[in-house]
Design a protein around this motif. Structure first.
Motif, short mmCIF file in Angstrom:
data_model
loop_
_atom_site.label_atom_id
_atom_site.label_comp_id
_atom_site.label_asym_id
_atom_site.label_seq_id
_atom_site.Cartn_x
_atom_site.Cartn_y
_atom_site.Cartn_z
N PHE A 58 -21.65 -44.81 13.63
CA PHE A 58 -22.88 -44.44 14.33
C PHE A 58 -24.06 -44.22 13.38
CE2 PHE A 58 -19.47 -43.24 17.21
CZ PHE A 58 -19.96 -43.61 18.44
N ILE A 94 -23.69 -39.68 12.90
CA ILE A 94 -25.04 -40.05 13.32
C ILE A 94 -26.06 -39.20 12.56
CG2 ILE A 94 -25.26 -38.39 15.24
CD1 ILE A 94 -26.48 -40.77 16.87
N THR A 99 -31.79 -38.74 16.71
CA THR A 99 -31.43 -38.30 18.06
C THR A 99 -32.61 -37.54 18.66
OG1 THR A 99 -30.47 -36.16 17.40
CG2 THR A 99 -29.03 -38.11 17.34
#
Length: 243
Positions: A58, A94, A99
Motif C-alpha cells: 500500500f 500506507i 490518507t
C-alpha cells in the motif's frame, strides 16, 4: 450492475478485499474511497492479512474517506479518522500523508472547502460503500433533495439510533456530519457496495425495481456505469432477489 451473492459476512469481506487487492496490484498509486461503519471492517481485516502474509503493498496508495462526524477531534476514539487508523492504516504500509479524512472540528466552511478541493483533484478508482437501513450512503440522508458536493448533513433519528452502539449513550452520538455528496460518490470510476445486516428495505429498493428516489439515496447507484454489490444470500432470499 454486478451483484455477487455470498453465504456469509466473512465471504463478503473476502470478495470485497479481492476486488481492492486487484486494483492495488494493477495500479499501485490508485486512490481508494473508503468507508467506516461495520460493513467494511471484515474487508479491512482481510486486507491487513493480505499485507502481512502475502505482501500486498500500500506504499503508493492514496485514500479519501466518505465522511466524518462534526464535533469530534481526529484523536477522539469515535471519530472516523481514529477508526480508520485503528482498523486499517496502523496495520499496513500506507503513508498517512496520503490518507484523507475530512475535519470535523474547526471552521466548517473551511473544512468543506478543503474537502471539496480534495475531491475535485482526486480521481477515485473505487469507492467503498455501506448502506443505512434507511437507504443512506455516506451520510446522505433521505430527503426531497440531495446535495451533489461535500456538505454538512443533519443526521436522521434512525441514523443516530443505529450509531448509538458505537457510543456509551445515545446522547453522545453527534447530530451532524460532514460527508461526500451524491455527486462526489457518483464521480468514482467504480463503486463497491457491501450490504449486510438489517438492510432489507434498502436492498429491495436497490435491486428489485427501476426507481431512483431521493428518499432512498442508495437507489442512485443504478445510474452509475460500474457498480458491484456484495449481498448476503439470506438477505437476497428475504427480498426475493433472483440470481
Amino acid at each position: 450492475m454486478e451483484v455477487i451473492v455470498v453465504g456469509s459476512y466473512e465471504e463478503a469481506s473476502e470478495k470485497a478485499a479481492e476486488i481492492i487487492e486487484k486494483i492495488v496490484k494493477e495500479k499501485p498509486d490508485c486512490t481508494l474511497g473508503l468507508a467506516t461503519g461495520s460493513s467494511p471492517v471484515g474487508m479491512y481485516n482481510e486486507l491487513i492479512r493480505k499485507h502481512k502474509e502475502e505482501g500486498l503493498d500500500f506504499s503508493g496508495v492514496h485514500t479519501v474517506n466518505l465522511d466524518e462526524y462534526v464535533g469530534l477531534a481526529p484523536d477522539h476514539s469515535r471519530s472516523y479518522r481514529y477508526f480508520m487508523d485503528d482498523v486499517l492504516f496502523n496495520h499496513i504500509n500506507i503513508d498517512k500523508d496520503n490518507t484523507y479524512v475530512a475535519k470535523g472540528i474547526g471552521d466548517m466552511d473551511e473544512n468543506l472547502k478543503e474537502f471539496n478541493d480534495v475531491l475535485e483533484k482526486a480521481q477515485v478508482d473505487i469507492q467503498v460503500l455501506g448502506v443505512g437501513a434507511d437507504g443512506h450512503i455516506g451520510f446522505n440522508e433521505p430527503s426531497k433533495c440531495l446535495v451533489a458536493g461535500a456538505h454538512k448533513e443533519k443526521l436522521d433519528e434512525s441514523t443516530i439510533d443505529a450509531n448509538q452502539r458505537f457510543f456509551n449513550s445515545r446522547d453522545e452520538v453527534p447530530r451532524s456530519a460532514i460527508t461526500m455528496g451524491i455527486g462526489n460518490i457518483m464521480k468514482a470510476k467504480r463503486l463497491l457496495l457491501i450490504v449486510n445486516g438489517n438492510k432489507k428495505e434498502a436492498a429491495k429498493r436497490l435491486l428489485t425495481d427501476d426507481l431512483v428516489d431521493t428518499m432512498c439515496p442508495v437507489t442512485f447507484l443504478k445510474m452509475h456505469r460500474d457498480v458491484t454489490v456484495i449481498l448476503e444470500e439470506a438477505l437476497a432470499a428475504e427480498i426475493g432477489y433472483k440470481y
